[in-house]
Design a protein around this motif. Structure first.
Motif, PDB file in Angstrom:
ATOM      1  N   GLN A  69       0.612  -1.418   0.082  1.00 16.56           N
ATOM      2  CA  GLN A  69      -0.248  -0.030  -0.260  1.00 16.56           C
ATOM      3  C   GLN A  69       0.818   1.129   0.307  1.00 16.56           C
ATOM      4  OE1 GLN A  69      -3.766   0.110   2.754  1.00 16.56           O
ATOM      5  NE2 GLN A  69      -3.374  -1.951   3.119  1.00 16.56           N
ATOM      6  N   LYS A  70       2.452   1.866   0.573  1.00 13.84           N
ATOM      7  CA  LYS A  70       3.368   2.252   0.330  1.00 13.84           C
ATOM      8  C   LYS A  70       3.007   2.878  -0.960  1.00 13.84           C
ATOM      9  CE  LYS A  70       7.536   3.778   2.122  1.00 13.84           C
ATOM     10  NZ  LYS A  70       8.191   3.769   2.976  1.00 13.84           N
ATOM     11  N   GLY A  71       2.687   3.870  -0.988  1.00 22.60           N
ATOM     12  CA  GLY A  71       2.453   4.721  -2.376  1.00 22.60           C
ATOM     13  C   GLY A  71       1.388   4.310  -3.236  1.00 22.60           C
ATOM     14  N   LEU A  72       0.399   3.857  -3.230  1.00 17.89           N
ATOM     15  CA  LEU A  72      -0.301   2.830  -3.990  1.00 17.89           C
ATOM     16  C   LEU A  72      -1.541   4.295  -4.389  1.00 17.89           C
ATOM     17  CD1 LEU A  72      -1.743   0.418  -5.413  1.00 17.89           C
ATOM     18  CD2 LEU A  72      -2.370  -0.103  -3.529  1.00 17.89           C
ATOM     19  N   ASN A  73      -1.685   3.947  -5.776  1.00 13.78           N
ATOM     20  CA  ASN A  73      -2.005   5.099  -6.070  1.00 13.78           C
ATOM     21  C   ASN A  73      -2.370   5.271  -7.377  1.00 13.78           C
ATOM     22  OD1 ASN A  73      -3.351   7.623  -6.978  1.00 13.78           O
ATOM     23  ND2 ASN A  73      -1.851   8.816  -7.093  1.00 13.78           N
ATOM     24  N   ALA A  74      -3.406   3.939  -7.766  1.00 12.03           N
ATOM     25  CA  ALA A  74      -3.477   3.392  -8.902  1.00 12.03           C
ATOM     26  C   ALA A  74      -5.604   2.518  -8.205  1.00 12.03           C
ATOM     27  CB  ALA A  74      -2.602   2.417  -9.443  1.00 12.03           C
ATOM     28  N   THR A  75      -6.055   3.298  -8.639  1.00 15.84           N
ATOM     29  CA  THR A  75      -7.451   2.659  -8.811  1.00 15.84           C
ATOM     30  C   THR A  75      -7.847   1.337  -9.790  1.00 15.84           C
ATOM     31  OG1 THR A  75      -8.636   4.024 -10.704  1.00 15.84           O
ATOM     32  CG2 THR A  75      -8.503   4.683  -7.891  1.00 15.84           C
ATOM     33  N   GLY A 113      -7.202  -1.218 -20.159  1.00 10.66           N
ATOM     34  CA  GLY A 113      -7.307  -0.397 -21.487  1.00 10.66           C
ATOM     35  C   GLY A 113      -5.826   0.232 -20.715  1.00 10.66           C
ATOM     36  N   ILE A 114      -6.365   1.053 -19.498  1.00  5.62           N
ATOM     37  CA  ILE A 114      -4.754   2.047 -19.302  1.00  5.62           C
ATOM     38  C   ILE A 114      -4.806   2.128 -17.833  1.00  5.62           C
ATOM     39  CG2 ILE A 114      -3.345   3.893 -18.727  1.00  5.62           C
ATOM     40  CD1 ILE A 114      -5.938   5.466 -21.339  1.00  5.62           C
ATOM     41  N   LEU A 115      -3.391   1.497 -16.896  1.00  7.49           N
ATOM     42  CA  LEU A 115      -3.548   1.067 -15.775  1.00  7.49           C
ATOM     43  C   LEU A 115      -2.472   2.438 -14.747  1.00  7.49           C
ATOM     44  CD1 LEU A 115      -4.851  -0.932 -14.121  1.00  7.49           C
ATOM     45  CD2 LEU A 115      -2.067  -2.208 -14.145  1.00  7.49           C
ATOM     46  N   GLY A 116      -3.523   2.179 -13.901  1.00 10.04           N
ATOM     47  CA  GLY A 116      -2.311   3.373 -12.986  1.00 10.04           C
ATOM     48  C   GLY A 116      -1.925   5.373 -13.556  1.00 10.04           C
ATOM     49  N   VAL A 117      -2.795   5.881 -14.001  1.00 12.64           N
ATOM     50  CA  VAL A 117      -3.126   7.180 -14.663  1.00 12.64           C
ATOM     51  C   VAL A 117      -2.761   7.708 -13.950  1.00 12.64           C
ATOM     52  CG1 VAL A 117      -4.453   9.127 -16.037  1.00 12.64           C
ATOM     53  CG2 VAL A 117      -5.026   6.382 -16.658  1.00 12.64           C
ATOM     54  N   SER A 195     -11.406  -8.145 -15.793  1.00 14.20           N
ATOM     55  CA  SER A 195     -10.141  -6.995 -16.953  1.00 14.20           C
ATOM     56  C   SER A 195     -10.891  -6.010 -15.587  1.00 14.20           C
ATOM     57  CB  SER A 195     -11.689  -6.619 -18.185  1.00 14.20           C
ATOM     58  OG  SER A 195     -12.852  -6.545 -17.555  1.00 14.20           O
ATOM     59  N   THR A 196     -10.400  -5.316 -15.596  1.00 14.18           N
ATOM     60  CA  THR A 196     -10.309  -3.284 -14.423  1.00 14.18           C
ATOM     61  C   THR A 196     -10.104  -2.324 -15.749  1.00 14.18           C
ATOM     62  OG1 THR A 196      -9.429  -2.571 -12.672  1.00 14.18           O
ATOM     63  CG2 THR A 196      -7.787  -3.850 -13.955  1.00 14.18           C
ATOM     64  N   SER A 197     -10.771  -1.126 -14.859  1.00 17.42           N
ATOM     65  CA  SER A 197     -10.396   0.429 -15.671  1.00 17.42           C
ATOM     66  C   SER A 197     -10.356   1.488 -14.866  1.00 17.42           C
ATOM     67  CB  SER A 197     -11.192   0.846 -15.894  1.00 17.42           C
ATOM     68  OG  SER A 197     -11.643   1.567 -16.629  1.00 17.42           O
ATOM     69  N   ASP A 198      -8.869   2.074 -14.326  1.00 17.89           N
ATOM     70  CA  ASP A 198      -9.370   2.898 -13.015  1.00 17.89           C
ATOM     71  C   ASP A 198      -9.802   3.977 -13.588  1.00 17.89           C
ATOM     72  OD1 ASP A 198      -6.568   2.016 -12.475  1.00 17.89           O
ATOM     73  OD2 ASP A 198      -5.701   4.806 -13.478  1.00 17.89           O
ATOM     74  N   SER A 199     -10.529   5.056 -12.164  1.00 13.36           N
ATOM     75  CA  SER A 199     -11.279   5.694 -12.361  1.00 13.36           C
ATOM     76  C   SER A 199     -10.465   7.310 -12.638  1.00 13.36           C
ATOM     77  CB  SER A 199     -12.141   5.350 -10.744  1.00 13.36           C
ATOM     78  OG  SER A 199     -12.674   5.094 -10.828  1.00 13.36           O
ATOM     79  N   GLY A 200     -11.577   8.111 -12.741  1.00  9.81           N
ATOM     80  CA  GLY A 200     -10.956   9.453 -12.990  1.00  9.81           C
ATOM     81  C   GLY A 200     -11.378  10.406 -14.120  1.00  9.81           C
ATOM     82  N   PRO A 201     -11.317  11.953 -14.103  1.00 12.95           N
ATOM     83  CA  PRO A 201     -11.321  12.803 -14.845  1.00 12.95           C
ATOM     84  C   PRO A 201      -9.988  11.940 -16.014  1.00 12.95           C
ATOM     85  CG  PRO A 201     -10.179  13.908 -12.387  1.00 12.95           C
ATOM     86  CD  PRO A 201     -10.660  11.855 -13.019  1.00 12.95           C
ATOM     87  N   TYR A 202      -8.581  11.680 -16.231  1.00 18.00           N
ATOM     88  CA  TYR A 202      -7.737  11.379 -16.836  1.00 18.00           C
ATOM     89  C   TYR A 202      -8.105  10.122 -17.248  1.00 18.00           C
ATOM     90  CZ  TYR A 202      -5.491  14.767 -13.632  1.00 18.00           C
ATOM     91  OH  TYR A 202      -5.086  15.251 -12.604  1.00 18.00           O
ATOM     92  N   ILE A 203      -8.858   9.981 -17.338  1.00 15.15           N
ATOM     93  CA  ILE A 203      -9.904   8.314 -18.004  1.00 15.15           C
ATOM     94  C   ILE A 203     -10.687   8.848 -18.730  1.00 15.15           C
ATOM     95  CG2 ILE A 203     -11.022   6.081 -18.426  1.00 15.15           C
ATOM     96  CD1 ILE A 203      -7.918   6.026 -17.044  1.00 15.15           C
ATOM     97  N   TRP A 204     -12.239   9.736 -17.893  1.00 16.15           N
ATOM     98  CA  TRP A 204     -12.655   9.932 -19.414  1.00 16.15           C
ATOM     99  C   TRP A 204     -12.579  11.396 -20.201  1.00 16.15           C
ATOM    100  CZ3 TRP A 204     -14.815   9.012 -12.828  1.00 16.15           C
ATOM    101  CH2 TRP A 204     -14.575   7.966 -13.239  1.00 16.15           C
ATOM    102  N   GLY A 205     -11.846  12.390 -19.676  1.00 11.05           N
ATOM    103  CA  GLY A 205     -11.435  13.680 -20.485  1.00 11.05           C
ATOM    104  C   GLY A 205     -11.684  13.144 -21.545  1.00 11.05           C
ATOM    105  N   GLY A 206     -11.158  12.530 -21.550  1.00 11.69           N
ATOM    106  CA  GLY A 206     -11.456  12.395 -23.672  1.00 11.69           C
ATOM    107  C   GLY A 206     -12.445  11.876 -24.622  1.00 11.69           C
ATOM    108  N   PHE A 207     -13.391  11.014 -23.852  1.00 12.26           N
ATOM    109  CA  PHE A 207     -14.374  10.758 -24.100  1.00 12.26           C
ATOM    110  C   PHE A 207     -16.026  12.373 -23.777  1.00 12.26           C
ATOM    111  CE2 PHE A 207     -13.075   6.627 -22.467  1.00 12.26           C
ATOM    112  CZ  PHE A 207     -12.809   6.392 -23.573  1.00 12.26           C
ATOM    113  N   ASP A 208     -15.330  12.922 -22.576  1.00 13.75           N
ATOM    114  CA  ASP A 208     -15.692  14.236 -22.329  1.00 13.75           C
ATOM    115  C   ASP A 208     -15.825  15.183 -23.783  1.00 13.75           C
ATOM    116  OD1 ASP A 208     -17.958  15.287 -20.764  1.00 13.75           O
ATOM    117  OD2 ASP A 208     -16.652  16.874 -20.463  1.00 13.75           O
ATOM    118  N   ALA A 209     -14.581  15.397 -24.127  1.00 15.24           N
ATOM    119  CA  ALA A 209     -14.624  16.375 -25.088  1.00 15.24           C
ATOM    120  C   ALA A 209     -14.550  15.489 -25.998  1.00 15.24           C
ATOM    121  CB  ALA A 209     -12.526  16.349 -24.937  1.00 15.24           C
TER     122      ALA A 209
END
Length: 423
Positions: A69-75, A113-117, A195-209
């Motif tokens: 968990q140390k430094g874990l930042n990948a949903t 798709g993309i891991l650990g954005v 399979s798995t997918s990250d959460s958050g705006p950096y994943i979803w921003g392109g689709f919003d655009a």
């Protein structure tokens, strides 16, 4: 005689349930996990709703050691490990001690798709600030696509294939079929897949655009995802993970394992970005071919299919998908199978969608129900012209279902369809 392949374990981390019992209850009750997300409003997204799994940070203590968990930042890594370990344990399989020999006949095929954005973002800022030495020792394993399969492979001690596939929205369903093929070919006995997918705006921003996310339902989030509806206006971005333990029947029987369902076969193909197919659009000819070949591979007739769990993203392509199914199966009107879309309750989990939806498909077979597609009351007229209204239940129907087809179609013009059967 061909080997039989069965499912002996399930795990899920979804916006409307972070374990199988919660998820099973939610999909039967039509419970939506789509919520307003303040961060998306702050970042000026047009679509400010999303499906994000909700759990207390302490929850991951059951799955990751303090060192991990140390430094874990990948949903996405979190979701995948939680779902994968839950499925492994659900199958009655123990985690291996470090001193144990590898399980030579057990493997992991777990897509993303993309891991650990978010970890990437953190690393980019530190590198740009000349703080490379402060990246920490886990930044690579949190951001490499195969990090999720590598984590799971080490936890279960697998000695067979350990890999990550990636085919956009087709990833999860493709992973299930890759695991099935591995067992059919006698190259493994047990595969933990999903399979798995990250959460958050950096994943979803392109689709919003791209303007393919809904923006009219920010104040009523649970109404935002509207598969097969005349008022559908785009898919709701979401995240999570689904996992299944897929095993040869011989191995499952030898262990005395609980069997959820059987996999009869399936097919994976590509439209080659021809005949209307592109990086962002599917080729209908290829989709129909994928469905037909899946039915042939499963050695069934189209009329044997009781229900379909479609890709059905709540976009303008839903009517086209229904038309493709109808033409591929040669069925329409009252003869068409029941069809539903899990995205009505959880949104589109991108790379995780196929595996989460496969878990939902297996639960329907095991527990004798067809969940309702909420928000589809105002059925799209083009869909109503092809199949009977009663074949798209809005609320859960409790009935015996024997065979369900599950399909996913992804960016890059890639398709996958798997046929599940009650055991």
């Amino acid at each position: 005689m061909s080997r039989r392949v069965v499912i002996t374990g399930l795990g899920v981390v979804a916006p409307n349930g972070i374990n199988v019992p919660e998820f099973n209850e939610a999909i039967q009750n039509g419970t939506s996990g789509i919520r307003f997300v303040e961060e998306l409003k702050t970042l000026n997204f047009n679509c400010q709703v999303a499906g994000i799994p909700v759990y207390n940070k302490d929850y991951i203590n059951e799955y990751f050691t303090p060192l991990q968990q140390k430094g874990l930042n990948a949903t996405g890594l979190e979701y995948g490990v939680i779902a994968g370990i839950d499925a492994w344990k659900d199958a009655g399989l123990p985690l291996r001690e470090k001193q144990d020999k590898p399980l030579w006949d057990a493997g992991v095929i777990f897509g993303t798709g993309i891991l650990g954005v978010d970890k990437f973002r953190e690393a980019i800022y530190k590198v740009d600030q000349g703080q490379v030495r402060r990246l920490g020792s886990t930044s690579v394993i949190q951001t490499m696509a195969s990090g999720v399969s590598a984590f799971l492979g080490g936890m279960i001690g697998c000695g067979n294939i350990t890999t990550t596939n990636s085919s956009a929205c087709s990833t999860g369903t493709e992973a299930v079929l890759m695991a099935y093929d591995r067992i059919i070919s006698k190259k493994a006995e047990i595969i933990l897949t999903g399979s798995t997918s990250d959460s958050g705006p950096y994943i979803w921003g392109g689709f919003d655009a791209m303007r393919i996310l809904p923006h009219k339902y920010n104040e009523i989030p649970t109404a935002a995802s509207r598969p097969m509806s005349a008022t559908a206006s785009g898919f709701v971005p979401s995240s999570g993970a689904g996992a299944l333990v897929i095993e040869s029947l011989e191995s499952a029987q030898k262990r005395g394992a609980t069997i959820y369902a059987e996999i009869l076969g399936g097919h994976i193909n590509s439209g080659g970005q021809r005949s209307g197919g592109s990086m962002t659009a599917s080729n209908s000819i290829a989709i129909k071919e994928c469905i037909r070949r899946a039915v042939v591979d499963a050695n069934i007739q189209p009329t044997d299919i009781d229900a379909i769990n479609g890709h059905l993203t709540a976009t303008g392509k839903d009517a086209t998908e229904i038309s493709n199914w109808s033409h591929a199966l040669g069925l329409s009107g009252k003869d068409f199978p029941y069809i539903n879309s899990l995205k009505c309750m959880i949104g589109h989990c991108i790379a995780a969608s196929g595996s989460i939806e496969s878990v939902a498909t297996v639960l329907q077979l095991k527990n004798n129900f067809v969940f309702g597609t909420i928000n589809s009351d105002d059925l799209h007229p083009e869909i109503a012209a092809i199949i009977d209204r009663e074949k798209i239940p809005v609320k859960t129907i409790y009935k015996d279902v024997n065979i369900i087809a599950k399909a996913s179609f992804g960016f890059g013009d890639v398709n996958s369809c798997v046929i599940f059967k009650k055991y």
